[in-house]
Design an enzyme around this catalytic site. Structure first.
Site, short mmCIF file in Angstrom:
data_model
loop_
_atom_site.label_atom_id
_atom_site.label_comp_id
_atom_site.label_asym_id
_atom_site.label_seq_id
_atom_site.Cartn_x
_atom_site.Cartn_y
_atom_site.Cartn_z
N GLU A 70 45.31 44.25 41.76
CA GLU A 70 44.98 43.65 40.46
C GLU A 70 44.71 44.72 39.40
OE1 GLU A 70 44.49 40.51 39.29
OE2 GLU A 70 44.05 39.18 40.97
N THR A 111 48.09 37.83 41.83
CA THR A 111 47.12 37.06 41.07
C THR A 111 46.46 36.09 42.04
OG1 THR A 111 46.72 35.69 39.11
CG2 THR A 111 48.81 35.33 40.28
N LYS A 151 49.89 45.43 38.09
CA LYS A 151 49.21 44.23 38.59
C LYS A 151 50.26 43.42 39.33
CE LYS A 151 46.75 40.23 36.65
NZ LYS A 151 45.51 40.35 37.41
C1 LIG Z 1 44.39 29.08 33.44
C2 LIG Z 1 44.09 30.21 34.36
O1 LIG Z 1 43.35 30.09 35.32
N1 LIG Z 1 44.65 31.39 34.08
C3 LIG Z 1 44.50 32.58 34.70
C4 LIG Z 1 43.89 32.75 35.93
C5 LIG Z 1 43.82 34.02 36.43
N2 LIG Z 1 44.31 35.04 35.72
C6 LIG Z 1 44.22 36.41 36.18
C7 LIG Z 1 42.85 36.95 36.15
C8 LIG Z 1 42.88 37.97 37.27
O2 LIG Z 1 43.44 39.17 36.87
C9 LIG Z 1 43.82 37.33 38.18
C10 LIG Z 1 43.15 36.59 39.24
O3 LIG Z 1 43.65 37.10 40.38
O4 LIG Z 1 44.67 36.48 37.48
C11 LIG Z 1 44.90 34.85 34.53
O5 LIG Z 1 45.37 35.81 33.88
N3 LIG Z 1 45.00 33.63 34.03
#
Ligand SMILES: CC(=O)Nc1ccn([C@H]2C[C@H](O)[C@@H](CO)O2)c(=O)n1
EC number: 3.5.1.135
Length: 101
Positions: free
Chosen positions: A72, A22, A19
């Site tokens: 991802e 994000t 991954k």
């Molecule tokens: C607090 C918050 O928003 N935390 C997050 C946001 C996104 N992610 C991850 C979920 C997906 O895999 C990607 C989005 O591109 O990032 C996360 O782990 N925590």
């Protein structure tokens, strides 16, 4: 050092290098290329790695494609579902590309 959190279910993929991006809302994407960031789990704030930011690029939800899904380590439908649950109705996202350090 700056900090970012990930849901614990993504820890294994990040540590395995599967991954490498994000997608975040603007308030969670205040990084620039070269930033070194401490990464911890959202649920319990336990540190699990450091990453270096390669780039931060705006991307619209409607533009998400196979490239984003591969980075991802998800299917595209799954990625869209995850983003919709975290950021309901949000179109303006930022792609943070990173590498483990
Ligand atoms: C607090 C918050 O928003 N935390 C997050 C946001 C996104 N992610 C991850 C979920 C997906 O895999 C990607 C989005 O591109 O990032 C996360 O782990 N925590």
């Amino acid at each position: 050092m700056k900090n970012i959190t990930f849901y614990s279910r993504f820890e294994t993929d990040i540590l395995a290098g599967c991954k490498t991006i994000t997608l975040r809302e603007a308030s969670d994407a205040q990084f620039v290329a070269g930033d070194r960031i401490r990464v911890s789990r959202y649920e319990d704030d336990v540190f699990f790695c450091n990453i270096e930011v390669i780039a931060v690029t705006p991307v619209q939800f409607a533009e998400l494609n196979q490239y984003h899904a591969v980075q991802e380590n998800m299917m595209l439908d799954e990625l869209k579902q995850v983003i919709s649950e975290i950021y309901p109705g949000l179109n303006e996202l930022f792609m943070i590309e990173f590498r483990l350090i």
